[in-house]
Design an enzyme around this catalytic site. Structure first.
Site, PDB file in Angstrom:
ATOM      1  N   SER A 146      27.207 -18.909 -18.445  1.00 43.46           N
ATOM      2  CA  SER A 146      27.290 -18.033 -19.618  1.00 43.46           C
ATOM      3  C   SER A 146      26.396 -18.486 -20.766  1.00 43.46           C
ATOM      4  CB  SER A 146      28.743 -18.030 -20.113  1.00 43.46           C
ATOM      5  OG  SER A 146      28.827 -17.480 -21.391  1.00 43.46           O
ATOM      6  N   GLU A 148      27.274 -18.436 -23.621  1.00 43.22           N
ATOM      7  CA  GLU A 148      28.173 -19.142 -24.545  1.00 43.22           C
ATOM      8  C   GLU A 148      27.915 -20.657 -24.501  1.00 43.22           C
ATOM      9  OE1 GLU A 148      30.218 -17.687 -26.718  1.00 43.22           O
ATOM     10  OE2 GLU A 148      31.450 -19.390 -27.325  1.00 43.22           O
ATOM     11  N   TYR A 169      35.935 -22.527 -23.824  1.00 45.61           N
ATOM     12  CA  TYR A 169      35.332 -21.720 -22.755  1.00 45.61           C
ATOM     13  C   TYR A 169      33.898 -22.182 -22.491  1.00 45.61           C
ATOM     14  CZ  TYR A 169      33.041 -17.669 -20.578  1.00 45.61           C
ATOM     15  OH  TYR A 169      32.302 -16.856 -19.762  1.00 45.61           O
TER      16      TYR A 169
HETATM   17  P1  NAP Z   1      36.632 -10.452 -16.435  1.00 50.24           P
HETATM   18  O1  NAP Z   1      36.520  -8.965 -16.413  1.00 50.24           O
HETATM   19  O2  NAP Z   1      37.466 -11.108 -17.457  1.00 50.24           O
HETATM   20  O3  NAP Z   1      37.143 -10.914 -14.977  1.00 50.24           O
HETATM   21  C1  NAP Z   1      37.590 -12.216 -14.737  1.00 50.24           C
HETATM   22  C2  NAP Z   1      38.102 -12.296 -13.317  1.00 50.24           C
HETATM   23  O4  NAP Z   1      38.585 -13.629 -13.080  1.00 50.24           O
HETATM   24  C3  NAP Z   1      39.289 -11.346 -13.028  1.00 50.24           C
HETATM   25  O5  NAP Z   1      39.149 -10.842 -11.722  1.00 50.24           O
HETATM   26  C4  NAP Z   1      40.467 -12.283 -13.111  1.00 50.24           C
HETATM   27  O6  NAP Z   1      41.588 -11.866 -12.347  1.00 50.24           O
HETATM   28  C5  NAP Z   1      39.869 -13.531 -12.488  1.00 50.24           C
HETATM   29  N1  NAP Z   1      40.660 -14.734 -12.760  1.00 50.24           N
HETATM   30  C6  NAP Z   1      41.183 -15.132 -13.943  1.00 50.24           C
HETATM   31  N2  NAP Z   1      41.899 -16.258 -13.781  1.00 50.24           N
HETATM   32  C7  NAP Z   1      41.822 -16.575 -12.469  1.00 50.24           C
HETATM   33  C8  NAP Z   1      42.375 -17.604 -11.675  1.00 50.24           C
HETATM   34  N3  NAP Z   1      43.198 -18.536 -12.193  1.00 50.24           N
HETATM   35  N4  NAP Z   1      42.098 -17.643 -10.350  1.00 50.24           N
HETATM   36  C9  NAP Z   1      41.317 -16.681  -9.793  1.00 50.24           C
HETATM   37  N5  NAP Z   1      40.763 -15.666 -10.494  1.00 50.24           N
HETATM   38  C10 NAP Z   1      41.028 -15.615 -11.817  1.00 50.24           C
HETATM   39  O7  NAP Z   1      35.186 -11.118 -16.521  1.00 50.24           O
HETATM   40  P2  NAP Z   1      33.742 -10.476 -16.242  1.00 50.24           P
HETATM   41  O8  NAP Z   1      33.241  -9.886 -17.507  1.00 50.24           O
HETATM   42  O9  NAP Z   1      33.789  -9.657 -15.017  1.00 50.24           O
HETATM   43  O10 NAP Z   1      32.887 -11.784 -15.993  1.00 50.24           O
HETATM   44  C11 NAP Z   1      32.747 -12.331 -14.682  1.00 50.24           C
HETATM   45  C12 NAP Z   1      32.367 -13.807 -14.805  1.00 50.24           C
HETATM   46  O11 NAP Z   1      31.153 -13.927 -15.521  1.00 50.24           O
HETATM   47  C13 NAP Z   1      33.388 -14.663 -15.542  1.00 50.24           C
HETATM   48  O12 NAP Z   1      33.356 -15.942 -14.960  1.00 50.24           O
HETATM   49  C14 NAP Z   1      32.827 -14.737 -16.955  1.00 50.24           C
HETATM   50  O13 NAP Z   1      33.271 -15.898 -17.585  1.00 50.24           O
HETATM   51  C15 NAP Z   1      31.338 -14.763 -16.652  1.00 50.24           C
HETATM   52  N6  NAP Z   1      30.461 -14.211 -17.690  1.00 50.24           N
HETATM   53  C16 NAP Z   1      30.694 -12.958 -18.183  1.00 50.24           C
HETATM   54  C17 NAP Z   1      29.812 -12.429 -19.107  1.00 50.24           C
HETATM   55  C18 NAP Z   1      30.021 -11.039 -19.670  1.00 50.24           C
HETATM   56  O14 NAP Z   1      29.398 -10.737 -20.694  1.00 50.24           O
HETATM   57  N7  NAP Z   1      30.813 -10.192 -19.035  1.00 50.24           N
HETATM   58  C19 NAP Z   1      28.687 -13.176 -19.533  1.00 50.24           C
HETATM   59  C20 NAP Z   1      28.479 -14.426 -18.975  1.00 50.24           C
HETATM   60  C21 NAP Z   1      29.355 -14.940 -18.036  1.00 50.24           C
HETATM   61  P3  NAP Z   1      42.731 -10.895 -12.997  1.00 50.24           P
HETATM   62  O15 NAP Z   1      42.175  -9.499 -12.911  1.00 50.24           O
HETATM   63  O16 NAP Z   1      43.895 -11.132 -12.112  1.00 50.24           O
HETATM   64  O17 NAP Z   1      42.935 -11.350 -14.408  1.00 50.24           O
HETATM   65  O1  G4F Z   2      33.116  -9.494 -27.150  1.00 57.43           O
HETATM   66  P1  G4F Z   2      33.364 -10.905 -27.453  1.00 57.43           P
HETATM   67  O2  G4F Z   2      34.768 -11.394 -27.356  1.00 57.43           O
HETATM   68  O3  G4F Z   2      32.382 -11.733 -26.500  1.00 57.43           O
HETATM   69  P2  G4F Z   2      31.877 -13.260 -26.527  1.00 57.43           P
HETATM   70  O4  G4F Z   2      32.773 -14.137 -27.321  1.00 57.43           O
HETATM   71  O5  G4F Z   2      30.437 -13.244 -26.898  1.00 57.43           O
HETATM   72  O6  G4F Z   2      32.065 -13.666 -24.992  1.00 57.43           O
HETATM   73  C1  G4F Z   2      31.649 -12.797 -23.959  1.00 57.43           C
HETATM   74  O7  G4F Z   2      30.298 -13.058 -23.657  1.00 57.43           O
HETATM   75  C2  G4F Z   2      30.042 -14.377 -23.120  1.00 57.43           C
HETATM   76  C3  G4F Z   2      28.523 -14.482 -22.888  1.00 57.43           C
HETATM   77  O8  G4F Z   2      27.925 -14.981 -24.055  1.00 57.43           O
HETATM   78  C4  G4F Z   2      30.818 -14.512 -21.834  1.00 57.43           C
HETATM   79  F1  G4F Z   2      30.541 -15.693 -21.245  1.00 57.43           F
HETATM   80  C5  G4F Z   2      32.309 -14.379 -22.129  1.00 57.43           C
HETATM   81  O9  G4F Z   2      33.038 -14.455 -20.894  1.00 57.43           O
HETATM   82  C6  G4F Z   2      32.569 -13.026 -22.754  1.00 57.43           C
HETATM   83  O10 G4F Z   2      32.312 -12.041 -21.782  1.00 57.43           O
HETATM   84  O11 G4F Z   2      32.852 -11.254 -28.920  1.00 57.43           O
HETATM   85  C7  G4F Z   2      31.525 -10.973 -29.319  1.00 57.43           C
HETATM   86  C8  G4F Z   2      31.376 -11.256 -30.813  1.00 57.43           C
HETATM   87  C9  G4F Z   2      31.887 -12.650 -31.220  1.00 57.43           C
HETATM   88  O12 G4F Z   2      30.967 -13.229 -32.102  1.00 57.43           O
HETATM   89  C10 G4F Z   2      33.189 -12.372 -31.953  1.00 57.43           C
HETATM   90  O13 G4F Z   2      33.499 -13.314 -32.981  1.00 57.43           O
HETATM   91  O14 G4F Z   2      32.193 -10.319 -31.522  1.00 57.43           O
HETATM   92  C11 G4F Z   2      32.886 -11.006 -32.548  1.00 57.43           C
HETATM   93  N1  G4F Z   2      34.093 -10.250 -32.899  1.00 57.43           N
HETATM   94  C12 G4F Z   2      34.364  -9.723 -34.117  1.00 57.43           C
HETATM   95  N2  G4F Z   2      35.561  -9.134 -34.114  1.00 57.43           N
HETATM   96  C13 G4F Z   2      35.128  -9.976 -32.090  1.00 57.43           C
HETATM   97  C14 G4F Z   2      36.056  -9.281 -32.859  1.00 57.43           C
HETATM   98  N3  G4F Z   2      35.342 -10.262 -30.780  1.00 57.43           N
HETATM   99  C15 G4F Z   2      36.507  -9.823 -30.228  1.00 57.43           C
HETATM  100  N4  G4F Z   2      36.735 -10.072 -28.909  1.00 57.43           N
HETATM  101  N5  G4F Z   2      37.461  -9.146 -30.951  1.00 57.43           N
HETATM  102  C16 G4F Z   2      37.277  -8.855 -32.272  1.00 57.43           C
HETATM  103  O15 G4F Z   2      38.139  -8.259 -32.914  1.00 57.43           O
END
Ligand code: NAP
Ligand code: G4F
Length: 345
Positions: A146, A148, A169
């Site tokens: 990520s 992050e 995280y």
């Molecule tokens: P998501 O929608 O939150 O999905 C997370 C998945 O992980 C869900 O299927 C969840 O299952 C499963 N999970 C949670 N706890 C677990 C456990 N203890 N054992 C097995 N599975 C578990 O996340 P996403 O947006 O699809 O992201 C996919 C991956 O990419 C994650 O690793 C995230 O950290 C990473 N990532 C995401 C982004 C982004 O912007 N979306 C960016 C960079 C990296 P449940 O449905 O049962 O909760």
């Molecule tokens: O949507 P966010 O919660 O995403 P964040 O923290 O960037 O994390 C996501 O992206 C990561 C990749 O860089 C992934 F690895 C991670 O798993 C996840 O998918 O927040 C985005 C921004 C942050 O700066 C947060 O402080 O939005 C700001 N924000 C402002 N108000 C908020 C809110 N975020 C959330 N979730 N909820 C709010 O009310």
């Protein structure tokens, strides 16, 4: 004379094992791999209510023959089951998408986040290493790393940028990143990190900021809510469209050598810009009247600014993002307006 019938070798389809199959990316990656002819095995957690809404359209009855989408119970906390699944499924490719993926929540449950988002990756890599040593079969590995992890490192961020994570995280993901690199270097595993910047969609979890705003705007338009409560409006993110990002994951595992890649759009926008655009798409004026600031959504330490430099992915994988910020926000807001029956074409 009867002609000898030539035996046609049966083309073996590839097998993929996915953790996080019920998540946003897991659902899109499953669709993508099924279209490519893969047999897809997904790991799901036992829950007291159904947690498969994002993959219900892919579900195949267990009694069907020649199923190509198969679900198994498992958990990243459970090394025995992870190991059993790797041996049972015998995957060609493993995609580790499972995680406690919410940054704000990781401050509330840091130990759990370290265990699942961090050590969970080690459990899979150990299982793959043993599987390869005992069977001589290759299982390629993708780790969902990520942006992050970059934390406070100034943008733009690429594969050479140092990690300065700002959350439990981000630290857990950095552990997974380095463990993946270590298993590649120490044991020769075909293991890649995709360092993905934020990617969103209509299937995004409802507490991430893009979906929270898109849904909140639709609920206000429908007269169900009066305000959306948010935290830091000044944070800037590089937001892309999730279905395009899962192709990059697959491409990484099709290369000759395992490497790490940054994936993002190369553009950043603030949360404030996101709010403005979302309200304007729904034809609601004076967005300030509908936004409340609630300190509970601030993070104890914030990542202020992320912008990807995805040049390596463009050159080596031939991957480029197609959907940029405006189209992404409009698409998400439109989907929410439709969900609440207040969409006006
Ligand atoms: P998501 O929608 O939150 O999905 C997370 C998945 O992980 C869900 O299927 C969840 O299952 C499963 N999970 C949670 N706890 C677990 C456990 N203890 N054992 C097995 N599975 C578990 O996340 P996403 O947006 O699809 O992201 C996919 C991956 O990419 C994650 O690793 C995230 O950290 C990473 N990532 C995401 C982004 C982004 O912007 N979306 C960016 C960079 C990296 P449940 O449905 O049962 O909760
Ligand atoms: O949507 P966010 O919660 O995403 P964040 O923290 O960037 O994390 C996501 O992206 C990561 C990749 O860089 C992934 F690895 C991670 O798993 C996840 O998918 O927040 C985005 C921004 C942050 O700066 C947060 O402080 O939005 C700001 N924000 C402002 N108000 C908020 C809110 N975020 C959330 N979730 N909820 C709010 O009310």
């Amino acid at each position: 004379m009867q002609q000898e019938k030539k035996s046609v070798p049966e083309l073996k389809h590839k097998i993929a094992l996915l953790t996080g199959v019920t998540g946003q990316d897991g659902s899109y990656l499953s669709e993508f791999l099924l279209k490519k002819g893969y047999e897809v095995h997904g790991v799901i957690r036992r829950a007291s209510v159904f947690n498969t809404a994002r993959i219900d359209h892919l579900f195949q009855d267990p009694h069907e023959e020649n199923k190509r989408f198969i679900l198994h119970y498992g958990d990243l906390a459970d090394a025995n089951t992870v190991r059993k699944l790797v041996y049972q499924v015998q995957p060609d490719e493993v995609y580790n998408l499972g995680a406690q993926s919410h940054v704000r929540v990781s401050f509330d449950i840091p130990e759990y986040t370290a265990n699942i988002t961090g050590v969970g990756t080690l459990r899979i890599l150990e299982a793959i290493k043993d599987f390869q040593e005992h069977t001589g079969k290759l299982a390629k590995f993708y780790q969902a790393s990520s942006s992050e992890m970059f934390g406070s490192s100034p943008p733009p961020q690429n594969e050479l940028t140092s990690f300065r994570p700002r959350s439990p995280y981000g630290i857990a993901k950095a552990f997974s990143y380095y463990t993946t690199v270590n298993y590649r270097e120490a044991y020769g595993l075909f293991a890649c990190n995709g360092i993905l910047f934020n990617h969103e969609s209509e299937r995004r979890g409802e507490t991430f900021v893009t979906r929270k705003i898109a849904r909140g705007v639709a609920r206000i338009k429908a007269g169900l809510d009066k305000k959306i409560y948010l935290g830091n409006l000044d944070a800037r993110r590089d937001w892309g469209y999730a279905p395009e990002y899962v192709e990059a994951m697959w491409l990484m595992l099709q290369q000759r050598e395992p490497e790490d890649y940054v994936i993002g759009t190369g553009e950043s926008h603030s949360v404030r810009e996101l709010v403005e655009l979302a309200f304007s798409r729904a034809s609601i004026r004076a967005w300030q009247d509908y936004i409340g600031i609630d300190p509970r959504y601030y993070r104890p330490a914030e990542v202020e600014h992320l912008i990807a430099d995805p040049s390596k992915a463009r050159v080596k994988l031939g991957w480029t993002p197609k959907t940029k910020f405006h189209e992404l926000v409009e698409r998400m807001v439109d989907a929410s307006l439709k969900e609440y029956n207040v969409y006006e074409a």
